[in-house]
Every structure is written in structure tokens, then in C-alpha cells.
Enzyme design. Structure first.
Site, short mmCIF file in Angstrom:
data_model
loop_
_atom_site.label_atom_id
_atom_site.label_comp_id
_atom_site.label_asym_id
_atom_site.label_seq_id
_atom_site.Cartn_x
_atom_site.Cartn_y
_atom_site.Cartn_z
N ASN A 36 84.83 37.96 40.19
CA ASN A 36 83.87 38.58 41.10
C ASN A 36 83.04 39.65 40.40
O ASN A 36 82.78 40.71 40.96
CB ASN A 36 84.60 39.22 42.29
N CYS A 37 82.60 39.37 39.20
CA CYS A 37 81.90 40.35 38.37
C CYS A 37 80.46 39.88 38.14
O CYS A 37 80.17 38.68 38.17
CB CYS A 37 82.65 40.47 37.03
N GLY A 38 79.58 40.82 37.89
CA GLY A 38 78.21 40.46 37.55
C GLY A 38 78.13 39.61 36.29
O GLY A 38 77.17 38.86 36.09
N THR A 40 80.46 37.32 35.56
CA THR A 40 81.23 36.09 35.79
C THR A 40 80.48 34.83 35.36
O THR A 40 81.10 33.90 34.84
CB THR A 40 81.69 36.01 37.26
#
Length: 160
Positions: A36-38, A40
């Protein structure tokens, strides 16, 4: 030729221990990941590198970590499903670990000491920090989260 990095083991995402020594003689790109990361979408680039170079000896090793913004909250089966469904990840994925603090996985303790970051800082700053390891098991480079997998291709080619 048994470099120190080959002495570590880590639990696979699907369960069971995996010796890093099993990858001796390969070029390794070791990455702490999150769903759930920018950053990803870098899974796509990591998989592309793996597909492009695995026949020549590259292994990409993914280590999910929930230490940065709680961006990897899922259990092992959720992480595996997400990676496969969204990015077709086929490179080895390992069980969720910690990369900073008292519970840092021993492999990451070693990687951070072997290749410190900016101004000699050993701590991992965010998800998708990458470590490149040559065929002899020596850590040759550390890349920040913002460095795209594609930007590392030339360095990988030199080691292959």
C-alpha cells in the site's frame, strides 16, 4: 566462495526457511516491499528485471515490511495474492520482517552495515530500498526508494 551473506536464512512467504546460500553464484537484488505504498508499482519493474535477467543469473528477493506508514498490514496469504494478482510477481518473496530497530532481521542488519545510506546512515528510510549483491556475495550498491528498478538495469548487467 562462501560470503557472509550466504550464511543467512529467511522464512519464505509461503512458509519454510530458505537459505540465502542457495543463491550463491547469483546476482541478487534485495528489496523491502509493501502493498500500500506510493512505490508499490515498482513491483512491476522488479518483475520485469527478473524476467529479463533471471536466465543470466539474477534473483530478486522481496521482503515485505510494515514499518513505514503501516503500508504492509496483510498476512502472508494476502501479500502473496496481492503481488500475484496485481503484478504477476514470480520472484521469491519472503515472510514479513523488520528492517530497522531492535527486531531487524539479521540479513538486513548485515546489508545496512555493508552498504550504508546517505551520510553513513544505516537505517532504511522507506519501502522499496534496494541492495545489489554480486555473484561473490558482496553488497555492491544501495538504492533509495525513489530509484526505479529500470534505473538499476545497467548496474545489474555489469554484474552479470
Amino acid at each position: 566462495m562462501n560470503a557472509a551473506i550466504h550464511e543467512f536464512t529467511a522464512e519464505r512467504l509461503a512458509g519454510g526457511d530458505q537459505s540465502i546460500g542457495a543463491y550463491a553464484g547469483k546476482v541478487l537484488l534485495i528489496v523491502n516491499t509493501a502493498s500500500n505504498c506510493g512505490f508499490t508499482p515498482q513491483y512491476e519493474g522488479l518483475e520485469a528485471l527478473y524476467q529479463r535477467y533471471r536466465e543470466r543469473g539474477l534473483e530478486v528477493l522481496g521482503f515485505p515490511c510494515n514499518q513505514f506508514g503501516s503500508q504492509e498490514p496483510g498476512e502472508a496469504d494476502e501479500i502473496a495474492s496481492f503481488c500475484q494478482k496485481n503484478y504477476g510477481v514470480s520472484f521469491p518473496m519472503f515472510a514479513k520482517i523488520e528492517v530497522n530497530g531492535d527486531d531487524t532481521h539479521p540479513l538486513y542488519r548485515y546489508l545496512k552495515k555493508a552498504a550504508p545510506g546517505l551520510l553513513g546512515s544505516e537505517s532504511i528510510k522507506w519501502n522499496f530500498t534496494k541492495f545489489l549483491v554480486n555473484r561473490q556475495g558482496e553488497v555492491t550498491a544501495r538504492y533509495a526508494s525513489a530509484t526505479s528498478p529500470e534505473a538499476i538495469a545497467g548496474d545489474i548487467e555489469k554484474l552479470l
